[in-house]
Scaffold this motif. Structure first.
Motif, mmCIF file in Angstrom:
data_model
loop_
_atom_site.group_PDB
_atom_site.id
_atom_site.type_symbol
_atom_site.label_atom_id
_atom_site.label_comp_id
_atom_site.label_asym_id
_atom_site.label_seq_id
_atom_site.Cartn_x
_atom_site.Cartn_y
_atom_site.Cartn_z
ATOM 1 N N ASN A 174 0.848 -1.195 0.000
ATOM 2 C CA ASN A 174 0.000 0.000 0.000
ATOM 3 C C ASN A 174 0.888 1.252 0.000
ATOM 4 O O ASN A 174 2.129 1.152 -0.031
ATOM 5 C CB ASN A 174 -1.011 -0.031 1.151
ATOM 6 C CG ASN A 174 -0.377 0.129 2.526
ATOM 7 O OD1 ASN A 174 0.754 0.612 2.660
ATOM 8 N ND2 ASN A 174 -1.094 -0.284 3.554
ATOM 9 N N CYS A 175 0.270 2.429 0.034
ATOM 10 C CA CYS A 175 1.059 3.668 -0.115
ATOM 11 C C CYS A 175 2.122 3.802 0.977
ATOM 12 O O CYS A 175 3.282 4.107 0.707
ATOM 13 C CB CYS A 175 0.145 4.888 -0.066
ATOM 14 S SG CYS A 175 -1.068 4.896 -1.375
ATOM 15 N N GLU A 177 3.484 1.526 2.782
ATOM 16 C CA GLU A 177 4.536 0.512 2.640
ATOM 17 C C GLU A 177 5.492 0.861 1.506
ATOM 18 O O GLU A 177 6.690 0.568 1.574
ATOM 19 C CB GLU A 177 3.893 -0.861 2.419
ATOM 20 C CG GLU A 177 3.174 -1.373 3.665
ATOM 21 C CD GLU A 177 2.047 -2.354 3.405
ATOM 22 O OE1 GLU A 177 1.294 -2.635 4.354
ATOM 23 O OE2 GLU A 177 1.898 -2.812 2.246
ATOM 24 N N ARG A 335 -9.217 4.919 2.057
ATOM 25 C CA ARG A 335 -8.815 3.675 1.375
ATOM 26 C C ARG A 335 -9.016 2.491 2.321
ATOM 27 O O ARG A 335 -8.949 2.644 3.534
ATOM 28 C CB ARG A 335 -7.323 3.741 1.004
ATOM 29 C CG ARG A 335 -6.975 4.713 -0.087
ATOM 30 C CD ARG A 335 -5.492 4.606 -0.380
ATOM 31 N NE ARG A 335 -4.735 4.739 0.854
ATOM 32 C CZ ARG A 335 -4.183 5.874 1.271
ATOM 33 N NH1 ARG A 335 -4.273 6.962 0.544
ATOM 34 N NH2 ARG A 335 -3.520 5.917 2.415
ATOM 35 N N ASP A 337 -7.191 0.287 3.630
ATOM 36 C CA ASP A 337 -5.827 -0.168 3.897
ATOM 37 C C ASP A 337 -5.773 -1.369 4.829
ATOM 38 O O ASP A 337 -4.812 -2.121 4.816
ATOM 39 C CB ASP A 337 -5.010 0.973 4.520
ATOM 40 C CG ASP A 337 -4.624 2.016 3.491
ATOM 41 O OD1 ASP A 337 -4.344 1.633 2.339
ATOM 42 O OD2 ASP A 337 -4.618 3.214 3.826
ATOM 43 N N ASP A 338 -6.771 -1.533 5.674
ATOM 44 C CA ASP A 338 -6.710 -2.676 6.585
ATOM 45 C C ASP A 338 -7.463 -3.884 6.029
ATOM 46 O O ASP A 338 -7.658 -4.875 6.716
ATOM 47 C CB ASP A 338 -7.203 -2.307 7.989
ATOM 48 C CG ASP A 338 -8.678 -1.922 8.009
ATOM 49 O OD1 ASP A 338 -9.247 -1.687 6.923
ATOM 50 O OD2 ASP A 338 -9.258 -1.845 9.103
ATOM 51 N N ALA A 342 -0.968 -6.650 6.216
ATOM 52 C CA ALA A 342 -0.061 -5.590 5.849
ATOM 53 C C ALA A 342 1.382 -5.814 6.168
ATOM 54 O O ALA A 342 1.748 -6.665 6.936
ATOM 55 C CB ALA A 342 -0.521 -4.339 6.582
ATOM 56 N N THR A 370 4.427 -0.563 8.404
ATOM 57 C CA THR A 370 3.226 -0.461 7.589
ATOM 58 C C THR A 370 2.503 0.849 7.908
ATOM 59 O O THR A 370 3.019 1.681 8.640
ATOM 60 C CB THR A 370 2.287 -1.660 7.834
ATOM 61 O OG1 THR A 370 1.219 -1.594 6.872
ATOM 62 C CG2 THR A 370 1.657 -1.624 9.212
ATOM 63 N N GLY A 372 -1.453 3.315 7.041
ATOM 64 C CA GLY A 372 -2.668 3.502 6.256
ATOM 65 C C GLY A 372 -3.898 3.608 7.123
ATOM 66 O O GLY A 372 -3.825 3.619 8.355
ATOM 67 N N GLN A 373 -5.022 3.685 6.454
ATOM 68 C CA GLN A 373 -6.289 3.901 7.157
ATOM 69 C C GLN A 373 -6.737 2.649 7.899
ATOM 70 O O GLN A 373 -6.580 1.530 7.414
ATOM 71 C CB GLN A 373 -7.364 4.291 6.142
ATOM 72 C CG GLN A 373 -8.684 4.628 6.796
ATOM 73 C CD GLN A 373 -9.691 5.128 5.773
ATOM 74 O OE1 GLN A 373 -9.343 5.873 4.875
ATOM 75 N NE2 GLN A 373 -10.931 4.701 5.906
ATOM 76 N N VAL A 399 -5.909 8.628 7.289
ATOM 77 C CA VAL A 399 -5.364 7.841 6.174
ATOM 78 C C VAL A 399 -3.843 7.787 6.206
ATOM 79 O O VAL A 399 -3.221 7.091 5.401
ATOM 80 C CB VAL A 399 -5.790 8.439 4.813
ATOM 81 C CG1 VAL A 399 -7.242 8.169 4.553
ATOM 82 C CG2 VAL A 399 -5.498 9.937 4.757
ATOM 83 N N GLY A 474 -4.353 0.386 9.511
ATOM 84 C CA GLY A 474 -3.935 -0.682 8.637
ATOM 85 C C GLY A 474 -4.084 -1.987 9.373
ATOM 86 O O GLY A 474 -5.172 -2.348 9.808
#
Ligand SMILES: Cc1cc2nc3c(=O)[nH]c(=O)nc-3n(C[C@H](O)[C@H](O)[C@H](O)COP(=O)(O)OP(=O)(O)OC[C@H]3O[C@@H](n4cnc5c(N)ncnc54)[C@H](O)[C@@H]3O)c2cc1C
Ligand code: SF4
Length: 591
Positions: A174-175, A177, A335, A337-338, A342, A370, A372-373, A399, A474
């Motif tokens: 993901n972004c 990562e 997003r 993300d989870d 991850a 990791t 993210g959202q 996010v 995440g």
């Protein structure tokens, strides 16, 4: 009297499930005894959002004092009021357990790495402890067999300290990562996708993951490895396996020829005591429960001529890390993300050979990162402010959460770290419970301090802005209940959606190292270590006890050292190797 079964397998977790499958496929009549109750993933596991739950995922007040986990998954956890354990003065230990068909495989975090020779033979290199009685060459065919069957998504890297295997394609990064991967490159550190027993395509008639993010609450489609979806169906298909759930095994019974005769169990609900006999007994009730059963089965412990039973207990070193945000991602669109499990892994790069040897500590650790959202902005309560400006800030950070954590810090084996039977406390069935004596060494503390420096360095290089308590998103998800006896924020986010690994960052909880209670890595191993000579350990290299030829012990018991990898894949590979040995013995080819 002839034994009714060829083999009794005690426990239905990762190792018990594997053993039952292999032995049954080879034609053995197997009785599997499981202390927990039956579960049917398709019926019992539901996808829910926090707002659909009465207690928003935290469960009914009081329930989580007994059950580790959350409103979503306490059904597959253990009732600690029925199953207590005690600790010696000075020991703070969280023993993360599960009593249900499938054991902890129903909610584990799925990270599956092979150990390497620099771990199996670490004692020869740095002089501490004892080498394993197996080498990577001995283990490789069994790693291949287990990975090939359960399905592990990963990328090949060609690093000797992080051996490649039989892999399915990795999950995309993901972004967050991707940002961490770029940071690793500029630091000159190798990184890769976390290796996960989670399908990225159809495999052995199981569907690929659909990224719903519910792994730690039980997967309803069998896309992640667990006994109930993966090893039990083929075992049952042979017609050779009988499963008895709600059967609490209390001891192994011996005959006059120094062989295990069978076991005695107590029916969980009726309290009735039942004896069953078999030609072979396989203990696979999890590391410490196996040792408890051996301690319960003879005055000084069964198969304990070495005097090492119960000793050299280890977990992996955990705690520390950094949580915060990656400002580059702030304010971006929402997003899932989870949904994806991850993380990136940075394999250990210190103390793997003479060139990388440190003067101040031995052994090493793997770093994970990791972000993210998440499903819920757990960090919001720690963010100062109020009103609409505060809400906007929460949303924009939501996010951008990020974290770096230690995946497997090697903890040194020490004889004093041990379990024994508590002379006073018993469980609900009147069986004496374990008392745990456990502390960290100076080396463990130096190792975590070194990890903390590296974690700070990585976070800074990624442009991160540290914020304690942030970054639960995440993979970690919603935390376990505070004060719950078996789970802390570091216990893999049991109540969350993905359970990618420890969260919490600095100062998360009490404990000896890195602010986290010991045991929270949930990688407990040792207490019946393998040894080339019967003088030095309980098991041989096939996890057969040195003293009782028809008694095998599968789990983390055999580990003479922890290494820096997640342990379960190695436990399963050892179980596969042990099954081959047992089957050869049954054919009269092995002693
Ligand atoms: C939240 C979480 C995340 C984890 N993540 C990872 C990870 O990412 N990677 C990794 O390698 N490991 C991970 N682990 C650890 C992993 O789950 C264990 O190493 C693994 O499940 C051990 O397998 P086992 O078969 O020895 O024991 P278990 O899976 O614990 O199964 C033991 C079974 O035996 C039964 N049993 C116990 N006592 C008795 C008795 N007296 N009679 C009958 N039955 C009994 C239990 O009910 C249970 O079903 C995680 C654990 C947790 C809790
Ligand atoms: S995210 Fe987890 S629970 Fe959902 S399908 Fe994939 S493996 Fe199963």
């Amino acid at each position: 009297m002839a034994a009714t079964y060829d083999a009794i397998v005690v426990g239905s977790g990762a190792c018990g499930g594997w053993a039952a499958m292999e032995l049954a496929k080879a034609g053995m009549k197997v009785l599997m005894l499981e202390a927990g109750s039956h579960i049917d993933p398709a019926k019992d596991f539901h996808h829910t959002f926090l707002y659909q739950m009465e207690y928003r995922g935290q469960a009914k007040p009081g329930a989580l004092r007994r059950y580790a986990g959350s409103e979503r998954n306490y059904r597959i956890m253990l009732d600690s009021s029925e199953n207590p354990y005690t600790t010696a003065p000075g020991t703070v230990y969280n023993w993360g357990r599960s009593r249900v068909l499938g054991g902890r495989t129903l909610h584990w975090a799925r990270a599956s790495d092979r150990m390497a020779d620099y771990e199996f033979k670490a004692a020869s290199r740095d002089g501490y402890g004892m080498d394993w009685a197996v080498s990577y060459a001995d283990m490789k065919p069994y790693y291949d067999r287990v990975e090939g069957f359960i399905g592990v998504s990963a990328a090949k890297e060609g690093l000797p300290q992080f051996p490649d295997g039989v892999f399915l394609p990795p999950m995309p990064l993901n972004c967050a990562e991707t940002i961490f991967t770029a940071a690793c490159k500029s630091l000159g550190w190798r990184s890769t996708h976390r290796r996960l027993a989670q399908l990225t395509r159809m495999h052995n008639n199981r569907p690929p993951c659909h990224y719903c993010g519910n792994c730690v609450n039980g997967c309803d489609v069998g896309a992640m490895f667990n006994t109930v979806a993966v090893t039990l169906p083929p075992a049952l298909k042979t017609g050779n396996v009988e499963v008895r759930t709600d059967t609490v095994v209390a001891q192994v019974r011996m005959n006059n020829e120094n062989r295990a005769q069978g076991v005695t169990y107590i029916e969980r609900n009726t309290m009735k005591s039942v004896d069953v006999d078999a030609k072979y007994v396989v203990l696979a009730a999890s590391t410490l429960e196996n040792t408890r059963l051996m301690l319960l089965s003879a005055k000084d412990g069964l198969a304990n001529s070495s005097g090492t039973l119960g000793h050299y207990m280890m977990d992996q070193v955990g705690g520390g890390g950094v949580t915060g945000i990656l400002p580059k991602l702030k304010g971006g669109p929402s997003r899932l993300d989870d949904g994806k499990s991850a993380g990136i892994s940075i394999p250990n790069f210190q103390n793997i050979d003479k060139k990388t040897a440190r003067k101040d500590f031995i052994r090493g650790y793997v770093i994970n990162a990791t972000g993210g959202q998440s499903e819920y902005p757990q960090f919001a309560s720690a963010l100062p402010g109020y009103g609409s400006a505060w809400k906007k800030e929460v949303k924009s950070r939501y996010v951008a959460q990020a974290r770096v954590w230690i995946a497997g810090g090697e903890m040194l084996s020490q004889k004093e770290n041990r379990v024994e039977l508590d002379p006073e406390v018993k469980d609900r069935w009147g069986i004496p419970v374990l008392k745990i004596h456990f502390t960290h060494s100076d080396n463990d503390r130096k190792l975590i301090a070194d990890f903390q420096e590296k974690a700070d360095e990585l976070f800074k290089k990624a442009g991160g802005e540290a914020m304690p308590g942030m970054g639960r998103g995440g993979p970690t998800g919603f935390p376990g209940a505070p004060g719950s006896p078996d789970v802390g924020p570091g216990a893999g986010g049991q109540g969350g959606r993905q359970g990618g690994g420890p969260g919490g960052g600095r100062g998360a909880r009490e404990g000896a190292v890195g602010g986290r209670a010991l045991g929270s890595s949930i990688h407990e191993v040792g207490t019946a270590r393998m040894s080339a000579s019967p003088k030095d350990g309980v098991l041989n290299s096939f996890c057969q006890t040195h003293d009782v030829p028809n008694l095998y012990v599968f789990g983390g018991n055999a580990f003479p050292s922890t290494g820096d990898k997640h342990p379960t894949l190695t436990m399963m590979a050892l179980s596969a190797r042990g099954c081959d040995h047992l089957l050869e013995q049954a054919k009269g080819k092995k002693a």
